[in-house]
Motif scaffolding. Structure first.
Motif, PDB file in Angstrom:
ATOM      1  N   ASN A  55       0.624  -1.468  -0.482  1.00 17.46           N
ATOM      2  CA  ASN A  55      -0.105  -0.018  -0.133  1.00 17.46           C
ATOM      3  C   ASN A  55       0.798   1.271  -0.133  1.00 17.46           C
ATOM      4  O   ASN A  55       0.494   2.217   0.128  1.00 17.46           O
ATOM      5  CB  ASN A  55      -1.028   0.183   1.550  1.00 17.46           C
ATOM      6  N   THR A 102       2.593   4.253  -1.544  1.00 15.91           N
ATOM      7  CA  THR A 102       2.036   5.162  -2.021  1.00 15.91           C
ATOM      8  C   THR A 102       3.511   5.118  -3.331  1.00 15.91           C
ATOM      9  O   THR A 102       4.526   5.277  -3.138  1.00 15.91           O
ATOM     10  CB  THR A 102       1.711   6.867  -1.755  1.00 15.91           C
ATOM     11  N   PRO A 150       6.996   0.384   1.313  1.00 13.10           N
ATOM     12  CA  PRO A 150       6.486   1.737   2.557  1.00 13.10           C
ATOM     13  C   PRO A 150       7.093   1.976   3.355  1.00 13.10           C
ATOM     14  O   PRO A 150       8.542   1.246   3.647  1.00 13.10           O
ATOM     15  CB  PRO A 150       5.618   0.353   3.447  1.00 13.10           C
ATOM     16  N   SER A 163       7.189  -3.365   6.367  1.00 10.35           N
ATOM     17  CA  SER A 163       6.324  -4.440   6.900  1.00 10.35           C
ATOM     18  C   SER A 163       6.919  -5.817   6.462  1.00 10.35           C
ATOM     19  O   SER A 163       7.352  -6.428   5.391  1.00 10.35           O
ATOM     20  CB  SER A 163       4.898  -5.081   5.567  1.00 10.35           C
TER      21      SER A 163
END
Lengths: 86, 183
Positions: free
Chosen positions: B21, B23, B34, B38
């Protein structure tokens, strides 16, 4: 067109109990739109001077560095020093 | 140019892919991870990439060193758990330094299992006191946020490791390249 730069502590991690890893992001924006981000890091240990750190960093250090953690860190340092010749 | 995802011939992306997720960066073409890792437990998954700088400080076991503020920035790249550090720094003045000299790292090293958390790297010194070669070792211990600088004489066993603090003087420079696994 306005370029702005701001610094923010965007990551604080506790690693192996006594290492507090801190990351500061420097963010450049043009008219409020993101342009770039760079990082600067440091690691704090129970013998670090944290008086110049942001309050939220100090709070986490003080919460993480319990007497037991401080003792474990001192033991770790002695073990490291014994491995290295003085 | 639109992305092409075709299982029969592979996939093609004209710009950047954001994973977790993230951008996608609008700069260049690549993979954006990220900002906060993660972490994956899978040994075949690349789960982090970060570039940055940190402020390095040389600290002897005894005595002290004052750093040259214009030569105190090291840079790092973290790829998955692998951390690569490089830089050039200078002790502008010293006060009776003794013992091994340590410098800080940007990430805590892995604990590893058995002795696998250790790594062994190199540094080169300039403008040192006489009686020492300019090639040093930089040792990263498990679970540590510092690296120790020392040199060896006559062999690689711990008995031959020698402290380097006494060899530092005003304007001694150290160039470091090191690689280790982060926690």
């Amino acid at each position: 067109m306005a370029l702005t730069e701001r610094n923010e502590i965007d990551q604080i991690e506790i690693v192996y109990g006594w290492n507090i890893q801190v990351r500061q992001a420097t963010i450049i924006e043009r008219d409020g739109e993101f342009v770039s981000r760079t990082f600067h890091r440091w690691v704090l240990t129970p013998d670090s001077d944290i008086s110049g750190q942001e309050q939220k960093v100090q709070d986490i250090c003080n919460a993480a560095w319990t007497p037991e953690v401080r003792q474990a860190y001192e033991t770790f340092k002695v073990e490291q020093a014994q491995r290295m010749k003085p | 140019m639109p992305a092409i995802i075709d299982g029969s011939v592979g996939s093609q992306f004209p710009t950047t892919i954001g994973v977790g997720n993230a951008t996608p960066s609008t700069s260049g073409a690549g993979i954006t991870f990220p900002a906060t890792q993660s972490a994956s437990t899978d040994a075949n998954t690349l789960d982090d990439y970060e570039e940055g700088t940190y402020t390095v400080t040389l600290t002897p076991n005894g005595g002290s060193m004052t750093m040259d503020a214009n030569r105190q920035t090291f840079q790092y790249i973290k790829i998955g758990k692998l951390v690569i550090v490089q830089g050039y720094t200078r002790a502008s003045s010293v006060s009776s330094p003794t013992g091994v000299v340590r410098f800080n790292l940007p990430f805590t090293s892995t604990a590893g299992t058995q002795f696998s958390g250790y790594s062994y790297n190199v540094a080169v010194g300039e403008n040192l006191a006489s009686g020492v070669s300019n090639g040093f070792n930089c040792d990263v211990s498990p679970s540590s946020s510092v690296s120790y600088i020392y040199y060896t004489a006559g062999g690689a066993s711990a008995a031959n490791w020698l402290a380097v603090g006494e060899k530092f003087q005003s304007n001694t420079n150290i160039t470091v390249t090191l690689m280790y696994q982060a926690a």
